[in-house]
Design an enzyme around this catalytic site. Structure first.
Site, PDB file in Angstrom:
ATOM      1  N   CYS A 115       5.581   4.373  -4.516  1.00 20.58           N
ATOM      2  CA  CYS A 115       4.257   4.956  -4.751  1.00 20.58           C
ATOM      3  C   CYS A 115       3.207   4.316  -3.843  1.00 20.58           C
ATOM      4  O   CYS A 115       2.890   3.133  -3.991  1.00 20.58           O
ATOM      5  CB  CYS A 115       3.881   4.781  -6.222  1.00 20.58           C
ATOM      6  SG  CYS A 115       2.178   5.224  -6.613  1.00 20.58           S
TER       7      CYS A 115
ATOM      8  N   CYS B  37      -0.080   3.220  -5.654  1.00 17.88           N
ATOM      9  CA  CYS B  37       0.153   2.017  -6.463  1.00 17.88           C
ATOM     10  C   CYS B  37      -0.078   0.749  -5.647  1.00 17.88           C
ATOM     11  O   CYS B  37      -0.596  -0.256  -6.158  1.00 17.88           O
ATOM     12  CB  CYS B  37       1.582   2.020  -7.010  1.00 17.88           C
ATOM     13  SG  CYS B  37       1.966   3.389  -8.114  1.00 17.88           S
TER      14      CYS B  37
END
Length: 200
Positions: A123, A126
């Site tokens: 991700c 993230c």
């Protein structure tokens, strides 16, 4: 020998050990033999003195060995510099959750509010939010903690808390979920969120 006898004193005889009268010539020869034996004995003693080359070399080797031992002793561990003192332990600002039991002990049972960051290695957002959230938590100086949960490693926790997208941040206080958000926030928004969680 005749010259010696002519130069000798008038007494040409001496009293031997058995009391007999013996010629002086034999006395002089005995004297010479005695002197020769004494000289030979003295020469042997001189050759046996400890100043012989072999002993001198051994003494020199012993001295060198003693000097080497002294150098080794100087470098022994007892003379090395003292080891550095360990760093003072600091309270963890954030930690990685190991398993469900670890989550229960360090998040649900925590005396501090805990921000749980559900994330994944693949991700991109993230990786942006994580450092920002850690910075916001660090500003509170130990009044709040941060737990990191990788949803690929702990799918059970992600399902339990209804995580359907990452990044998702859930605030837990006293074992209960008190707030959450999904996606990226800027620094000011994160500071406000954290302050609200700790009751400021």
């Amino acid at each position: 020998m005749r010259g010696d006898l002519s130069a000798a004193p008038k007494r040409k005889h001496f009293i031997g050990p058995q009391g007999q009268d013996q010629p002086l010539k034999s006395s002089k020869m005995a004297h010479r033999l005695l002197v020769r034996r004494i000289w030979t004995f003295s020469a042997k003693d001189i050759r046996c003195l400890p100043s012989s080359p072999a002993i001198a070399a051994t003494s020199s080797f012993s001295t060198s060995l003693q000097s080497a031992t002294t150098k080794v002793s100087f470098l022994s561990p007892s003379r090395t510099l003292p080891r550095c003192l360990p760093h003072a332990s600091r309270r963890e600002v954030s930690f990685n959750v190991q398993d469900h039991d670890d989550f229960t002990d360090r998040v649900i049972k925590s005396e501090l509010p805990v921000l749980v960051d559900f994330h994944a290695q693949w991700c991109g957002p993230c990786k942006i939010l994580g450092p920002r959230l850690e910075k916001a938590v660090a500003k509170q100086k130990g009044r709040v903690a941060m737990a990191k949960v990788d949803i690929d490693d702990h799918t059970d926790l992600a399902i339990e808390y209804g995580v359907s997208a990452v990044p998702t941040v859930i605030a837990i206080r006293g074992g209960d979920v008190v707030d959450h958000f999904v996606g990226i926030k800027d620094d000011d928004a994160l500071d406000s969120f954290v302050s609200k969680i700790i009751g400021q």
